[in-house]
Design a protein around this motif. Sequence first.
Motif, PDB file in Angstrom:
ATOM      1  N   ILE A  43       0.826  -1.199   0.000  1.00 45.16           N
ATOM      2  CA  ILE A  43       0.000   0.000   0.000  1.00 45.16           C
ATOM      3  C   ILE A  43       0.868   1.259   0.000  1.00 45.16           C
ATOM      4  CG2 ILE A  43      -0.232   0.173   2.510  1.00 45.16           C
ATOM      5  CD1 ILE A  43      -3.227   0.855   1.969  1.00 45.16           C
ATOM      6  N   SER A  44       2.141   1.099   0.336  1.00 47.70           N
ATOM      7  CA  SER A  44       3.057   2.227   0.470  1.00 47.70           C
ATOM      8  C   SER A  44       3.931   2.400  -0.768  1.00 47.70           C
ATOM      9  CB  SER A  44       3.950   2.003   1.699  1.00 47.70           C
ATOM     10  OG  SER A  44       5.057   2.864   1.678  1.00 47.70           O
ATOM     11  N   ASP A  45       3.861   3.587  -1.372  1.00 45.54           N
ATOM     12  CA  ASP A  45       4.736   3.892  -2.507  1.00 45.54           C
ATOM     13  C   ASP A  45       6.202   3.862  -2.091  1.00 45.54           C
ATOM     14  OD1 ASP A  45       2.727   4.231  -4.454  1.00 45.54           O
ATOM     15  OD2 ASP A  45       2.373   6.292  -3.807  1.00 45.54           O
ATOM     16  N   GLU A  46       6.487   4.328  -0.864  1.00 43.50           N
ATOM     17  CA  GLU A  46       7.864   4.340  -0.367  1.00 43.50           C
ATOM     18  C   GLU A  46       8.409   2.921  -0.246  1.00 43.50           C
ATOM     19  OE1 GLU A  46       5.315   5.936   1.150  1.00 43.50           O
ATOM     20  OE2 GLU A  46       5.799   8.037   0.781  1.00 43.50           O
ATOM     21  N   ALA A  47       7.596   2.008   0.283  1.00 39.88           N
ATOM     22  CA  ALA A  47       8.025   0.618   0.409  1.00 39.88           C
ATOM     23  C   ALA A  47       8.282   0.014  -0.964  1.00 39.88           C
ATOM     24  CB  ALA A  47       6.975  -0.200   1.165  1.00 39.88           C
ATOM     25  N   LEU A  48       7.402   0.280  -1.907  1.00 39.88           N
ATOM     26  CA  LEU A  48       7.588  -0.255  -3.261  1.00 39.88           C
ATOM     27  C   LEU A  48       8.864   0.284  -3.896  1.00 39.88           C
ATOM     28  CD1 LEU A  48       3.910  -0.110  -4.533  1.00 39.88           C
ATOM     29  CD2 LEU A  48       5.275  -2.188  -4.140  1.00 39.88           C
ATOM     30  N   ALA A  49       9.180   1.537  -3.662  1.00 41.81           N
ATOM     31  CA  ALA A  49      10.414   2.121  -4.211  1.00 41.81           C
ATOM     32  C   ALA A  49      11.639   1.416  -3.632  1.00 41.81           C
ATOM     33  CB  ALA A  49      10.464   3.621  -3.937  1.00 41.81           C
ATOM     34  N   VAL A  50      11.621   1.159  -2.338  1.00 42.07           N
ATOM     35  CA  VAL A  50      12.742   0.460  -1.695  1.00 42.07           C
ATOM     36  C   VAL A  50      12.857  -0.963  -2.248  1.00 42.07           C
ATOM     37  CG1 VAL A  50      13.562  -0.501   0.500  1.00 42.07           C
ATOM     38  CG2 VAL A  50      12.717   1.854   0.400  1.00 42.07           C
ATOM     39  N   ALA A  51      11.734  -1.660  -2.370  1.00 43.88           N
ATOM     40  CA  ALA A  51      11.757  -3.032  -2.876  1.00 43.88           C
ATOM     41  C   ALA A  51      12.252  -3.080  -4.325  1.00 43.88           C
ATOM     42  CB  ALA A  51      10.369  -3.663  -2.756  1.00 43.88           C
ATOM     43  N   ARG A  52      11.810  -2.125  -5.144  1.00 44.70           N
ATOM     44  CA  ARG A  52      12.287  -2.064  -6.540  1.00 44.70           C
ATOM     45  C   ARG A  52      13.803  -1.854  -6.584  1.00 44.70           C
ATOM     46  NH1 ARG A  52       7.521   1.062  -7.531  1.00 44.70           N
ATOM     47  NH2 ARG A  52       6.133  -0.083  -8.899  1.00 44.70           N
ATOM     48  N   GLU A  53      14.281  -0.925  -5.764  1.00 50.88           N
ATOM     49  CA  GLU A  53      15.718  -0.655  -5.718  1.00 50.88           C
ATOM     50  C   GLU A  53      16.484  -1.896  -5.260  1.00 50.88           C
ATOM     51  OE1 GLU A  53      18.931   2.309  -3.520  1.00 50.88           O
ATOM     52  OE2 GLU A  53      16.795   2.773  -3.399  1.00 50.88           O
ATOM     53  N   ASN A  54      15.970  -2.577  -4.249  1.00 51.76           N
ATOM     54  CA  ASN A  54      16.628  -3.798  -3.775  1.00 51.76           C
ATOM     55  C   ASN A  54      16.637  -4.882  -4.848  1.00 51.76           C
ATOM     56  OD1 ASN A  54      17.283  -2.702  -1.303  1.00 51.76           O
ATOM     57  ND2 ASN A  54      15.453  -3.478  -0.280  1.00 51.76           N
ATOM     58  N   ALA A  55      15.547  -5.011  -5.584  1.00 50.94           N
ATOM     59  CA  ALA A  55      15.491  -6.001  -6.670  1.00 50.94           C
ATOM     60  C   ALA A  55      16.532  -5.673  -7.738  1.00 50.94           C
ATOM     61  CB  ALA A  55      14.093  -6.038  -7.280  1.00 50.94           C
ATOM     62  N   ALA A  56      16.637  -4.411  -8.097  1.00 41.11           N
ATOM     63  CA  ALA A  56      17.624  -3.996  -9.100  1.00 41.11           C
ATOM     64  C   ALA A  56      19.045  -4.248  -8.595  1.00 41.11           C
ATOM     65  CB  ALA A  56      17.430  -2.524  -9.444  1.00 41.11           C
ATOM     66  N   ASN A  57      19.308  -3.884  -7.351  1.00 42.65           N
ATOM     67  CA  ASN A  57      20.645  -4.067  -6.779  1.00 42.65           C
ATOM     68  C   ASN A  57      21.045  -5.536  -6.703  1.00 42.65           C
ATOM     69  OD1 ASN A  57      21.007  -1.316  -6.463  1.00 42.65           O
ATOM     70  ND2 ASN A  57      20.355  -1.305  -4.326  1.00 42.65           N
ATOM     71  N   LEU A  58      20.057  -6.416  -6.558  1.00 45.66           N
ATOM     72  CA  LEU A  58      20.326  -7.850  -6.461  1.00 45.66           C
ATOM     73  C   LEU A  58      20.281  -8.548  -7.826  1.00 45.66           C
ATOM     74  CD1 LEU A  58      18.206  -8.538  -3.269  1.00 45.66           C
ATOM     75  CD2 LEU A  58      20.714  -8.663  -3.448  1.00 45.66           C
ATOM     76  N   GLY A  59      20.019  -7.785  -8.885  1.00 49.73           N
ATOM     77  CA  GLY A  59      19.938  -8.368 -10.220  1.00 49.73           C
ATOM     78  C   GLY A  59      18.692  -9.217 -10.421  1.00 49.73           C
ATOM     79  N   LEU A  60      17.612  -8.899  -9.706  1.00 46.73           N
ATOM     80  CA  LEU A  60      16.390  -9.704  -9.764  1.00 46.73           C
ATOM     81  C   LEU A  60      15.224  -8.970 -10.428  1.00 46.73           C
ATOM     82  CD1 LEU A  60      16.575 -11.149  -6.146  1.00 46.73           C
ATOM     83  CD2 LEU A  60      17.115 -12.351  -8.287  1.00 46.73           C
ATOM     84  N   ALA A  61      15.462  -7.783 -10.968  1.00 48.64           N
ATOM     85  CA  ALA A  61      14.382  -6.974 -11.526  1.00 48.64           C
ATOM     86  C   ALA A  61      13.630  -7.688 -12.643  1.00 48.64           C
ATOM     87  CB  ALA A  61      14.919  -5.632 -12.016  1.00 48.64           C
TER      88      ALA A  61
END
Length: 166
Positions: A43-61
């Motif tokens: 429900i949180s845009d901020e949480a989604l932004a963090v999760a997207r960044e983490n996925a990209a950093n881990l090569g999982l996007a």
Amino acid sequence: YVLKKFPDETAPFHILDLGVGSGAIVLSILAERPRAKGLATDISDEALAVARENAANLGLANQIAFARGNWTEGLADASFDVVVSNPPYVPTAVMAGIPREVADFEPTLALNGGADGLDLFRPLAQWAARALKPGGVLACELYEGHMDSARAVAEQAGFVDVHIVD
């Protein structure tokens, strides 16, 4: 809290993480299971932004999609092999005693699970019983003091192979 058996490591499967937060749960699973595909909601845009960044950093996007949503809203016809969630599960009466290292970094919305900590787990279990493919898995982190109640909720929803895991 685990319901049913997790897919083997070579099988492709679709996983949903409800209330993804930082993405720690679903991204850990995807990192271990490269053939899996995920959908993560929050429900949180901020949480989604963090999760997207983490996925990209881990090569999982390329293995995961993200969507803003309120719990299972918009997922009525969806089906998954695995559903994971760390829903708000702290009983309201326990909220005042939460350690500062948690309370200072987590919004109340992400913690308070109602009187018995199962307010969001109840509809989640009902929905997951319909949304999981045959042999699917529901895994949730829940309040340790109410596991017997959580088991009863899961069984009332139709789950028959319920396991509580520390």
